[in-house]
Design a protein around this motif. Structure first.
Motif, PDB file in Angstrom:
ATOM      1  N   GLN A 127       0.780  -1.374  -0.244  1.00  0.00           N
ATOM      2  CA  GLN A 127      -0.150   0.136   0.093  1.00  0.00           C
ATOM      3  C   GLN A 127       0.955   1.284  -0.022  1.00  0.00           C
ATOM      4  O   GLN A 127       1.983   1.332   0.450  1.00  0.00           O
ATOM      5  CB  GLN A 127      -0.873   0.292   1.297  1.00  0.00           C
ATOM      6  CG  GLN A 127      -0.264  -0.018   2.575  1.00  0.00           C
ATOM      7  CD  GLN A 127      -1.110   0.164   3.595  1.00  0.00           C
ATOM      8  OE1 GLN A 127      -1.885   1.379   3.813  1.00  0.00           O
ATOM      9  NE2 GLN A 127      -1.416  -1.197   4.164  1.00  0.00           N
ATOM     10  N   THR A 128       0.399   2.516  -0.591  1.00  0.00           N
ATOM     11  CA  THR A 128       0.972   3.583  -0.510  1.00  0.00           C
ATOM     12  C   THR A 128       0.128   4.780  -0.203  1.00  0.00           C
ATOM     13  O   THR A 128      -0.172   5.252   0.801  1.00  0.00           O
ATOM     14  CB  THR A 128       1.600   3.999  -1.862  1.00  0.00           C
ATOM     15  OG1 THR A 128       0.817   3.735  -3.097  1.00  0.00           O
ATOM     16  CG2 THR A 128       2.708   2.924  -2.246  1.00  0.00           C
ATOM     17  N   CYS A 129      -0.703   5.175  -1.351  1.00  0.00           N
ATOM     18  CA  CYS A 129      -1.354   6.355  -1.082  1.00  0.00           C
ATOM     19  C   CYS A 129      -2.779   6.335  -1.869  1.00  0.00           C
ATOM     20  O   CYS A 129      -2.802   5.786  -2.758  1.00  0.00           O
ATOM     21  CB  CYS A 129      -0.434   7.591  -1.750  1.00  0.00           C
ATOM     22  SG  CYS A 129      -1.519   9.309  -2.031  1.00  0.00           S
ATOM     23  N   HIS A 142      -3.238  14.085  -5.477  1.00  0.00           N
ATOM     24  CA  HIS A 142      -2.929  14.218  -7.164  1.00  0.00           C
ATOM     25  C   HIS A 142      -4.558  14.566  -7.840  1.00  0.00           C
ATOM     26  O   HIS A 142      -4.629  15.866  -8.391  1.00  0.00           O
ATOM     27  CB  HIS A 142      -2.501  13.005  -7.614  1.00  0.00           C
ATOM     28  CG  HIS A 142      -1.072  13.021  -7.450  1.00  0.00           C
ATOM     29  ND1 HIS A 142      -0.483  12.213  -6.517  1.00  0.00           N
ATOM     30  CD2 HIS A 142      -0.199  13.560  -8.030  1.00  0.00           C
ATOM     31  CE1 HIS A 142       0.883  12.234  -6.541  1.00  0.00           C
ATOM     32  NE2 HIS A 142       1.154  13.109  -7.506  1.00  0.00           N
ATOM     33  N   GLU A 182      -2.556  10.799 -12.550  1.00  0.00           N
ATOM     34  CA  GLU A 182      -1.665  10.275 -11.352  1.00  0.00           C
ATOM     35  C   GLU A 182      -2.737   9.676 -10.375  1.00  0.00           C
ATOM     36  O   GLU A 182      -2.411   8.719  -9.590  1.00  0.00           O
ATOM     37  CB  GLU A 182      -0.710  11.180 -10.831  1.00  0.00           C
ATOM     38  CG  GLU A 182       0.458  11.342 -11.679  1.00  0.00           C
ATOM     39  CD  GLU A 182      -0.001  12.681 -12.860  1.00  0.00           C
ATOM     40  OE1 GLU A 182      -1.200  12.825 -13.025  1.00  0.00           O
ATOM     41  OE2 GLU A 182       1.039  13.146 -13.347  1.00  0.00           O
ATOM     42  N   ARG A 199      -4.251   6.305 -11.247  1.00  0.00           N
ATOM     43  CA  ARG A 199      -3.196   5.560 -11.129  1.00  0.00           C
ATOM     44  C   ARG A 199      -3.111   4.683  -9.515  1.00  0.00           C
ATOM     45  O   ARG A 199      -3.256   3.625  -9.431  1.00  0.00           O
ATOM     46  CB  ARG A 199      -1.818   5.773 -11.700  1.00  0.00           C
ATOM     47  CG  ARG A 199      -0.887   4.802 -11.916  1.00  0.00           C
ATOM     48  CD  ARG A 199       0.365   5.331 -12.436  1.00  0.00           C
ATOM     49  NE  ARG A 199       0.339   6.149 -13.687  1.00  0.00           N
ATOM     50  CZ  ARG A 199       1.153   7.381 -13.570  1.00  0.00           C
ATOM     51  NH1 ARG A 199       1.756   7.675 -12.708  1.00  0.00           N
ATOM     52  NH2 ARG A 199       0.822   8.145 -14.551  1.00  0.00           N
ATOM     53  N   LEU A 200      -3.083   5.921  -8.952  1.00  0.00           N
ATOM     54  CA  LEU A 200      -2.883   5.466  -7.157  1.00  0.00           C
ATOM     55  C   LEU A 200      -4.366   4.844  -6.806  1.00  0.00           C
ATOM     56  O   LEU A 200      -4.298   3.771  -6.016  1.00  0.00           O
ATOM     57  CB  LEU A 200      -2.612   6.494  -6.561  1.00  0.00           C
ATOM     58  CG  LEU A 200      -1.167   7.029  -6.779  1.00  0.00           C
ATOM     59  CD1 LEU A 200      -0.889   8.478  -6.060  1.00  0.00           C
ATOM     60  CD2 LEU A 200      -0.036   6.137  -6.268  1.00  0.00           C
TER      61      LEU A 200
END
Lengths: 267, 480
Positions: free
Chosen positions: A56-58, A63, A71, A74-75
């Protein structure tokens, strides 16, 4: 599996072991690890085995809301890939939760991503929703002998519609004196990149919020979103106001001295 | 009294702004004006409270809101049919219908109509459409003086000022400022202010009444807008509080109404919904004091209807943005907006300020100027506007959509691309976090460039030694 969640919740409450994913959010992961540790401590205490999917990231909120749709999308795809298989995803952030629940369905124009969003989004819970709606608890066994005021934050209030859930949880905390915040429902002026793009208006909004906080005489300002707390807290410390900010999870994880449970690690 | 029209012809009046400075710069000046902030907080706070209480007493408000939205959407989808139906009904009732593609065309039609009467003075009912096209300035260029008769518009006109609110154009003025304007400028436009005028609201209202009464009786041409047009009957509707509008609508020999094509409702019955939604959302009243309705021309009088496009059909072609055309100009979104409350209306450089202006102006005017590009960013996306909108315009979603179409500054693009690259893989994020953790003591108290906007008034959070994910891995989720 939606229908099973209530039963699922009761099972957990009865001490069963079902794994739940924690979406920590990039802001908490990077800047406020204490909140994440508090969520883990709290959920463990309630018998929930939390999983932290490491990929996991964001959620993509910054964005998307700043106008970088590609972007952001994409997330969003990445989020859905990571969390798709879980029965419940707990998010200790109102705005990230609202991004997933409110904006992902708008990003999804049918197709495979649309299906994945439809499968994942209904299982995404704000921490207070997970505690009250899924686990069915309001008294989480916390002890926090301080005067606290609660800022509901815009996206918790108008995005996730958390209503009075956080207040109900705080009211059950032993020793805690909850004082109402005047103008509570008004934005603190953070708004992500808004705070940098419109610094003067943002600072004026925060100035009014801080004055309201100070008027309560509270020692601690609590919210369910560290982004807003970072903003208000940054103004409070700049003004050397002496009021601390704490995420809801950190207060709920706190226990009485001598209690066998580990105390929620604060920032 | 004279004013240069700085807006591009054919679009929305920029109200004196060049458009070179963006909303943040305009707002920064406004926010430092403590009198303005006090006036705005007091006024918006009062209307906000009134709206909340009269909306709260209707248990079917959510249904009314959905009905308002549905009727407007249906009408907008079938605008071609209903506009023709309206034209036929108005013509049948003795009125004349004119079609104006843009501001320049509308201004020319109205100017020609006034000239044909041989008059050089007109009285005006408060109207957003005529402000949008800069009609007063266009008339002035042709030697025709337009007199505003709405109390707040009168204050704005006498003060050689611009309106700053859709419903309460002089919201940025308090009563002592209004007294000053009356005393100094009323004599330049007509009957002077009474001697020893005080700032008592009743005395100010009486001064305006005396000043305007002579104007109503002497002027032969009136110009209005309309809140609604009913296609089925050809009826136009104006809601107001003062009765000055009704004077203009009834006394003069010629009435010219300039109305945006989106103001249409299919049937008389649809008014049932909107006559509840509008007054409660705008002035916070159950019912507004004056509702004037007219169908075509009264005997001995002339009626002209100018239907204004001015970018509306372009907005209508936009899947998401078209919901802005549902707007009934109630201004509930302005009154609840924390940004508007602190910036005031002028900072938006448009007759449509506040949240609705931030989505309507860039759509009508395009996003060529710095100002128009900055408008979709004039919001913290707090969502209060969407919550109060009586026709459920999802303003935050449209703002985000418009931001997506905006041209972004190069430094920001680079920053966002870098952040996107890091956030795309959890490994990169973890490495960035560790680097941040090592450099935590080196972060300056004040950041350079655009980020300095944060650190001017706010501290940065301390960067922790260890990120959550590193803690999780090191302790196996806290169990070690």
């Amino acid at each position: 599996m939606m229908y099973g969640l209530t039963i699922f919740g009761l099972t957990i409450y009865a001490g069963g072991h079902v794994r739940v994913a924690l979406f920590i959010t990039c802001v908490n992961d990077t800047l406020f690890p204490g909140t994440g540790k508090a969520v883990v401590t709290l959920l463990r205490r309630l018998g929930v085995d939390v999983d932290f999917p490491e990929a996991q990231t964001c959620c993509g909120q910054m964005h998307l809301n700043t106008g970088y749709r590609e972007e952001g999308a994409r997330l969003a795809h990445h989020f859905v890939d990571v969390f798709r298989g879980y029965d419940a995803v707990v998010v200790p952030s109102g705005s990230c939760g609202a991004m997933v629940r409110e904006q992902y369905p708008k990003l999804a124009d049918g197709g495979a991503f649309g299906e994945a969003v439809a499968a994942t989004v209904p299982r995404v819970y704000d921490l207070s929703e997970f505690l009250i709606d899924v686990l069915g608890v309001t008294d989480v066994g916390a002890y926090f002998p301080h005067r606290v005021t609660y800022h509901p934050t815009c996206h918790s209030l108008r995005g996730l519609h958390l209503g009075d859930r956080p207040r109900r949880l705080l009211e059950q905390v032993k020793g805690l004196e909850l004082v109402p915040l005047p103008g509570a429902e008004e934005c603190c002026g953070f708004g992500g990149t808004f705070a940098v793009k419109n610094p003067d208006i943002s600072a004026a909004m925060c100035g009014d919020k801080v004055r309201n906080v100070l008027d309560t005489g509270a020692e601690v300002l609590c919210a369910a979103d560290n982004s807003c707390l970072m903003h208000i807290g940054g103004t409070l410390t700049r003004q050397k106001a002496g009021v601390r900010v704490m995420h809801l999870a950190e207060i709920l994880a706190s226990t009485a001295p001598g209690d066998t449970h580990e105390r929620g690690d604060s920032r | 009294m004279s004013r240069t029209f700085l807006g591009m012809p054919g679009t929305v009046s920029m109200m004196g702004y060049s458009g070179k400075e963006g909303f943040p710069e305009n707002a920064a000046k406004a926010v430092r004006n403590s009198q303005l902030r006090f006036n705005l907080r007091k006024a918006t706070g009062t209307i906000r409270g009134r709206r909340a209480s009269v909306v709260g007493e209707l248990p079917d408000w959510p249904d009314l809101r959905q009905a308002g939205k549905a009727i407007k959407d249906h009408t907008l989808r079938n605008l071609d049919t209903y506009l023709v139906e309206l034209e036929e009904a108005v013509t049948r009732a003795g009125g004349h219908v004119h079609w104006a593609r843009d501001a320049a065309e509308a201004n020319r039609i109205v100017t020609d109509l006034v000239k044909a009467t041989g008059e050089t003075q007109v009285v005006k009912v408060k109207s957003m459409a005529t402000q949008e096209i800069g009609l007063n300035e266009a008339l002035h260029d042709e030697g025709i003086t337009a007199y505003e008769t709405d109390l707040a518009e009168l204050i704005v006109q006498l003060g050689d000022d611009w309106p700053s609110h859709i419903l309460v154009p002089a919201i940025h003025r308090n009563r002592s400022e209004i007294r000053e304007i009356f005393v100094r400028h009323m004599s330049e436009w007509g009957r002077p202010a009474p001697e020893k005028l005080t700032d008592d609201p009743a005395a100010l209202a009486e001064a305006a009444r005396l000043h305007l009464r002579e104007r109503f009786l002497a002027t032969k041409v009136a110009i209005s807008g309309a809140n609604f047009m009913v296609a089925e009957t050809g009826t136009l509707v104006v809601l107001e509080s003062e009765g000055n509008g009704r004077m203009c609508l009834t006394l003069p020999e010629t009435l010219i109404s300039v109305v945006g094509i989106e103001k249409l409702l299919p049937t008389w019955r649809d008014l049932e919904v909107f006559l509840q939604l509008l007054p409660r959302s705008s002035t916070g009243e159950r019912m507004n004091p004056y509702t004037s309705m007219w169908t075509g021309a009264t005997e001995g009088q002339e009626f002209h209807l100018v239907l204004l496009d001015n970018g509306r059909t372009r907005v209508l072609a936009d899947d998401l943005g078209r919901q802005a055309l549902r707007c009934i100009r109630c201004s509930a979104c302005l009154n609840v907006c924390p940004v508007y409350e602190r910036s005031g209306g002028h900072a938006y450089g448009s007759v449509y300020p506040g949240p609705i202006g931030a989505i309507l102006t860039p759509q009508l005017r395009g996003m060529e100027s710095e100002l128009d590009r900055s408008l979709p960013y004039a919001s913290s996306l707090c969502g209060a506007c969407y919550e109060v909108c009586p026709v459920a315009i999802d303003i935050p979603s449209v703002l985000v959509e418009l931001r997506g179409r905006s041209r972004h500054p190069m430094a920001e693009r680079a920053g966002m691309a870098a952040a996107g690259w890091v956030l795309n893989r959890s490994g990169r994020l973890a490495r960035a976090q560790r680097m941040g953790g090592r450099m935590r003591r080196l972060v300056p108290k004040r950041l350079p460039g655009p980020l300095g906007g944060w650190t001017d008034t706010r501290d940065l959070p301390d960067i922790p030694k260890e990120s959550f994910r590193d803690w999780w891995n090191r302790t196996d989720g806290g169990s070690r």
